[in-house]
Design an enzyme around this catalytic site. Structure first.
Site, PDB file in Angstrom:
ATOM      1  N   GLY A 227       1.514  -6.318  10.396  1.00 46.93           N
ATOM      2  CA  GLY A 227       1.452  -7.762  10.282  1.00 46.93           C
ATOM      3  C   GLY A 227       0.072  -8.269  10.638  1.00 46.93           C
ATOM      4  N   PRO A 269      -0.460  -0.235  12.018  1.00 51.56           N
ATOM      5  CG  PRO A 269      -2.523  -0.279  13.080  1.00 51.56           C
ATOM      6  CD  PRO A 269      -1.103   0.143  13.276  1.00 51.56           C
ATOM      7  CB  CYS A 337      -5.113  -2.010 -23.402  1.00 50.17           C
ATOM      8  SG  CYS A 337      -6.635  -1.583 -24.253  1.00 50.17           S
ATOM      9  CD  GLU A 338      -0.741  -3.836 -19.456  1.00 50.78           C
ATOM     10  OE1 GLU A 338      -0.348  -5.021 -19.442  1.00 50.78           O
ATOM     11  OE2 GLU A 338      -0.082  -2.893 -19.911  1.00 50.78           O
TER      12      GLU A 338
HETATM   13  C1  LIG Z   1       3.260  -0.616   4.943  1.00 54.52           C
HETATM   14  C2  LIG Z   1       3.788  -0.519   6.308  1.00 54.52           C
HETATM   15  C3  LIG Z   1       2.964  -0.801   7.398  1.00 54.52           C
HETATM   16  C4  LIG Z   1       1.514  -1.217   7.268  1.00 54.52           C
HETATM   17  O1  LIG Z   1       1.303  -2.520   6.788  1.00 54.52           O
HETATM   18  P1  LIG Z   1      -0.181  -3.113   6.687  1.00 54.52           P
HETATM   19  O2  LIG Z   1      -0.007  -4.445   6.123  1.00 54.52           O
HETATM   20  O3  LIG Z   1      -0.978  -2.227   5.803  1.00 54.52           O
HETATM   21  O4  LIG Z   1      -0.752  -3.126   8.051  1.00 54.52           O
HETATM   22  C5  LIG Z   1       3.518  -0.642   8.656  1.00 54.52           C
HETATM   23  N1  LIG Z   1       4.805  -0.251   8.840  1.00 54.52           N
HETATM   24  C6  LIG Z   1       5.630   0.016   7.804  1.00 54.52           C
HETATM   25  C7  LIG Z   1       7.011   0.464   8.056  1.00 54.52           C
HETATM   26  C8  LIG Z   1       5.146  -0.114   6.499  1.00 54.52           C
HETATM   27  O5  LIG Z   1       5.965   0.159   5.471  1.00 54.52           O
END
Ligand SMILES: *Cc1c(COP(=O)(O)O)cnc(C)c1O
Length: 417
Positions: A227, A269, A337-338
């Site tokens: 997050g 993260p 080609c999009e």
């Molecule tokens: C993708 C994911 C994250 C990482 O999210 P970011 O926005 O890249 O920080 C963390 N935990 C889980 C379970 C995820 O699927």
């Protein structure tokens, strides 16, 4: 990335040199930036038992995984193959968290034999887990707290309609299964989308988890997922990690005091660690003037970086070959080609055919989401570490496009239509 003496570079290596040496399209990662982001996050939570589990799906190259392992990070994986890659990259099973969603239960069984942490995100699997393992294997439970983290709908995962986690409204069902099979719940987990607007919003989401945690007396950790927002353009709101660290640490300490034990505080993260480290270097194939606008066409597209088209993500773009030139308005588009628009009405210094055009913040969900669409090769990847450039993935070649295809029309089969 820095601009010194009129030339863009990473750790004093000019981007033009890299483009010449490895050709384009090319992903380049600044290893120092990745390690610094890791340290920054660790330091922000100084005084708590914080554990970082890098979300491997953001950028899954073996050398990047090992770099983060050596920096001290753990890892969060979402498939059995990511799990195997993490083991291969050097992570100890105890530092690996497996957080799958809607995978076959056999993947969870396999992960259990590999002794990693298991995160369960639905009731049928929790029951199955109880039937097969009882209290013999610790388990983490992914909760969906029904919070709207705000921001981009396409990346929200913690709202009521989300497919992720077990709804907080089904708490009693969880507790019943836990009691029935005497489950050893070692952790609870939440990952409520990737766009928290403020430290306060993060902390109030955390309070919901603190409340839930009271129902599980044998926890060793609470995993708050990710997050963390990074700035994709100037003026963009990014999570103030130092402020978040202070606020979350004190909220967590207060919780631990009430809980009666000091738990570990986990985060997962992806973007925060690797996004800003990455650049996608492309070459301008054509400048196309139309009555509406001027296009810079480049030798890449949604096959290499799909974020702008998939999430409406913004990536800053600059002309490596003309660092100080006059700014003009351009739409930067790919060769697929999009409609693969990388950026619209951007101010970029005047470009011509053959110029190196770079996209910033391409470290996370860039290469790992790439494909062979339009029968194009996936790019090479280069890691800059200790002032040196290392090729960490070769560019694909023509045979890669044919690999695994079974060509049934041959002289031997003499198949007719
Ligand atoms: C993708 C994911 C994250 C990482 O999210 P970011 O926005 O890249 O920080 C963390 N935990 C889980 C379970 C995820 O699927």
């Amino acid at each position: 990335m820095e601009l010194t003496n009129g030339s863009y570079g990473i750790q004093s290596i000019a981007l033009t040199t890299l483009a010449e040496k490895y050709q384009t399209p090319l992903y380049v990662y600044d290893g120092e930036k990745i390690v610094n982001q890791y340290k920054r996050l660790k330091n922000a939570f100084d005084g708590t038992r914080v554990k970082i589990k890098y979300a491997a799906k953001a950028l899954t190259n073996q050398s990047i995984l090992t770099l983060l392992q050596k920096a001290g990070s753990g890892v969060d994986v979402v498939s059995i193959n990511e799990l195997q890659l993490a083991l291969r990259a050097g992570f100890a099973p105890a530092d690996i968290m497996f957080t799958p969603n809607c995978v076959d239960f056999s993947e969870i069984e396999e992960a259990i034999t590999l002794n990693v942490h298991i995160n369960i995100d639905n009731l049928p699997f929790l029951k199955k887990f109880g039937e097969q393992y009882g209290s013999s294997v610790p388990v983490c439970i992914r909760i969906n707290p029904h919070i709207d983290a705000g921001g981009n709908e396409k990346i929200m995962t913690g709202h009521r309609e989300s497919k992720f986690g077990i709804s907080i409204e089904q708490e009693q069902n969880i507790l019943d299964i836990v009691a029935q099979y005497k489950l050893n719940v070692e952790g609870i987990h939440v990952h409520s989308g990737s766009d928290f607007k403020s430290a306060d919003a993060f902390v109030s989401a955390a309070e919901i988890m603190f409340k839930v945690a009271k129902d599980y007396p044998s926890l060793s950790f609470i995993d708050f997922g990710s997050g963390f927002k990074v700035a994709y353009k100037e003026g963009d709101h990014a999570t103030d990690i130092e402020e978040l660290g202070k606020k979350m640490s004190s909220a967590f300490k207060a919780f631990c005091a009430a809980y009666g034990r000091e738990l570990e505080l986990w985060f997962e993260p992806g973007k925060f660690l690797v996004s800003e480290s990455g650049l996608l270097l492309t070459t301008c194939t054509v400048i196309k003037e139309t009555p509406a606008c001027t296009f810079i066409g480049v030798n890449s597209g949604l096959n290499h970086l799909i974020r702008p088209m998939m999430y409406g993500a913004y990536h800053s773009i600059f002309n490596v070959s003309n660092p100080t030139g006059k700014q003009k308005k351009y739409n930067v588009v790919g060769y697929i080609c999009e409609t693969d628009t990388f950026g619209k009405a951007l101010d970029i210094s005047e470009a011509k055919e053959g110029d190196i055009i770079a996209l910033k913040n391409a470290g996370a969900y860039g290469f790992s989401m790439s494909s062979n669409y339009n029968s194009r090769f996936r790019p090479a990847e280069v890691l800059i570490l200790n002032g040196k450039d290392f090729l960490i993935r070769k560019r694909e070649v023509f045979d890669d496009l044919l690999k695994n295809q079974v060509e049934i029309f041959s002289a031997e089969t003499s198949l007719q239509v």
